[in-house]
Scaffold this active site. Structure first.
Site, PDB file in Angstrom:
ATOM      1  N   LYS A 154       0.856   3.710  -8.356  1.00 42.30           N
ATOM      2  CA  LYS A 154       2.173   3.228  -8.801  1.00 42.30           C
ATOM      3  C   LYS A 154       2.039   2.545 -10.163  1.00 42.30           C
ATOM      4  CE  LYS A 154       6.007   0.359  -6.990  1.00 42.30           C
ATOM      5  NZ  LYS A 154       6.478  -0.456  -5.849  1.00 42.30           N
ATOM      6  N   SER A 171      10.879   0.978  -3.639  1.00 44.43           N
ATOM      7  CA  SER A 171      10.665   1.280  -5.030  1.00 44.43           C
ATOM      8  C   SER A 171       9.472   2.185  -5.299  1.00 44.43           C
ATOM      9  CB  SER A 171      10.458  -0.024  -5.802  1.00 44.43           C
ATOM     10  OG  SER A 171       9.257  -0.657  -5.376  1.00 44.43           O
ATOM     11  N   SER A 190       9.217  -1.713   0.062  1.00 41.65           N
ATOM     12  CA  SER A 190       8.974  -0.626  -0.893  1.00 41.65           C
ATOM     13  C   SER A 190       7.801   0.290  -0.602  1.00 41.65           C
ATOM     14  CB  SER A 190       8.808  -1.194  -2.291  1.00 41.65           C
ATOM     15  OG  SER A 190      10.078  -1.413  -2.836  1.00 41.65           O
TER      16      SER A 190
END
Ligand code: GLN
Length: 485
Positions: free
Chosen positions: A76, A151, A175
């Site tokens: 990420k 997210s 998330s």
């Protein structure tokens, strides 16, 4: 060997160790598939050329004692990676190249893994659909109209779409678990303090945790044992004895007591979610464990509490982006004008909304009424779990109140977007570990997840329960490859 990208992390490690595959074979296979995945928009930055170089170097001088020997991995874009652009999905960090590495990624490279690239995410990890990223939304590999969740949407799409064998995300309010649930993969949010936050772009510091996202529970356990470490560079890192989570994994959960909290049966929850939960309860019983009805009476206050605490911390954390120290700077007539223009042009709408809410709840006139009150309620939520854990070893709930929704469906309705995290947020507020495992499909064929919540530092236990359930569920993800170029 064909179908390299279909193999689990555990299989790839095995095959590299017994020389059936080289790191170069594996790295090439994931790069090839990633290069065909433009439509998913899962990557913000790729590092394919140097990944291949590193794989070749590994093959020349392999070290098979490592836990992730020559395994390629995308992460990420919230984790700082030394000399590689790290954006947090924001325009304001569009040109930010860290001079240091996050502890969690450092741990991963130290075990022999190789960075493939940086994965798309909601801006500063604020979102539930990966639609707030400055770099555009991510699509689900399951259906082109669907969000992958957020997210960590790029991470979820990349694992489900087999662009990377495994990845790490961050979870402040859901998330990791919510996108895992939306895309049919496994995601673990560890106990607060088990994985270092050093070098992770901060959203809400008392809630943020890094964790693994994987095709299966065993892979998840293996990556968790790599990333979880005590780190003096993070003042909230906790020094406790970490397990060999993957080695100690067992499907023997006989006699365990699993709590079923009645407050998670929320108004308007689709029948399919209730049915999934009931199936989960049956699987638990089939494994020889016992389910017990419990109550977590303050659950309904979790979401409003989170949407005070998280924006408050975010407004403070994001004060550092002023055009002076990091990233993007707008031209201004004077210093104040430069600050204002940098922040208005550099942050997207959702981030600005959170900064405004956060500033408001921390302002002197409202601090007691909102922020202080929220802190007190947070403690009550934690007490509910403490009380429940006197009777049970873990708790089973749905991961999300619905399956993945359509792109654009909730963008104009922040509250309905926030409601997505109704089952995940209490876990962050209480600092507990939670894992989402794929457990079935809805009538449209979209994946649905179940969440197992543990006691603090009891990751082994929830991994074991997840492992036992996974075997019974025997979930097959329906990846359509609609996006392959
Ligand atoms: N969806 C939640 C939010 O927007 C949680 C995000 C997260 O866990 N990073 O705040």
């Amino acid at each position: 060997m064909s179908d390299i990208t279909k193999q689990s992390l555990t299989e790839l490690v095995e095959n590299i160790k017994n020389k059936k595959l080289s790191s170069t074979d594996v790295t090439k296979a994931f790069i090839d598939r990633s290069e065909k995945s433009e439509k998913l928009n899962a990557y913000i930055t790729n590092d394919f050329t140097s990944a291949l170089d590193k794989a070749k170097k590994f093959d020349q001088k392999p070290n098979f004692d490592l836990k992730l020997p020559g395994i390629p991995m995308a992460v990420k874009d919230l984790f700082c990676t030394k000399n590689i652009k790290t954006t947090a999905g924001s325009k304001i960090l569009n040109n930010f190249i860290p001079t240091y590495e996050s502890t969690v990624t450092e741990n991963i490279w130290n075990e022999g893994a190789i960075l493939l690239g940086k994965l798309n995410c909601d801006e500063f990890a604020m979102g539930s659909s990966n639609e707030t990223s400055f770099f555009g939304n991510v699509q689900s590999p399951i259906d082109k109209n669907l969000v992958p969740g957020g997210s960590s949407g790029g991470s979820a799409s990349a694992v489900a779409g087999q662009l990377t064998p495994i990845t790490i995300g961050t979870d402040t309010g859901g998330s990791i678990r919510q996108p895992a649930s939306f895309t049919g993969i496994v995601g673990l949010k560890p106990t607060y303090g088990s994985c270092s936050r050093y070098g992770i772009v901060a959203f809400a510091s008392s809630l943020d945790q890094a964790g693994p996202m994987a095709q299966n529970v065993k892979d998840c356990a293996l990556l968790h044992e790599v990333i979880s470490s005590y780190d003096p560079k993070d003042s909230t890192s906790i020094d406790f004895k970490r397990n060999h989570y993957s080695k100690k994994l067992t499907n023997n959960i006989k006699g365990k007591k699993i709590g079923i909290p009645k407050e998670y049966r929320v108004d308007g929850m689709p029948k399919e979610i209730e049915n999934l939960w009931q199936k989960g309860i049956q699987y638990i019983k089939d494994c020889g464990a016992e389910t017990i009805d419990i109550s977590l009476p303050n659950t309904s206050y979790a979401l409003p509490t989170y949407y005070i605490v998280a924006p408050a911390e975010a407004s403070s954390n994001l004060a550092r982006y002023d055009g002076v120290k990091y990233g993007f700077r707008a031209k201004g007539e004077n210093l104040i004008d430069m600050y204002e223009k940098t922040r208005s042009e550099g942050f997207g709408a959702e981030v600005q909304r959170r900064i405004m809410i956060g500033t408001y709840v921390l302002s002197s006139g409202y601090y007691d009424a909102y922020y202080l009150k929220a802190q007190k309620v947070r403690k009550l939520i934690k007490n509910d779990f403490d009380e429940a854990y006197k009777k049970v070893d873990a708790i089973l709930t749905p991961s999300t109140p619905s399956s993945a929704f359509k792109i654009g469906e909730k963008t104009n309705d922040p509250v309905s977007m926030y409601l997505n995290d109704i089952f995940t947020v209490p876990v962050n507020l209480a600092g507990l570990p939670g894992i989402s495992i794929p457990a079935g499909h809805d009538s449209k064929g979209y994946p649905l997840g179940l969440q197992i919540i543990g006691k603090a530092f009891d990751e082994q236990n929830i991994l074991n329960i997840a492992y036992a359930m996974e075997e019974k569920i025997n979930f097959k993800n329906k990846i359509t490859d609609w996006w392959i170029k």
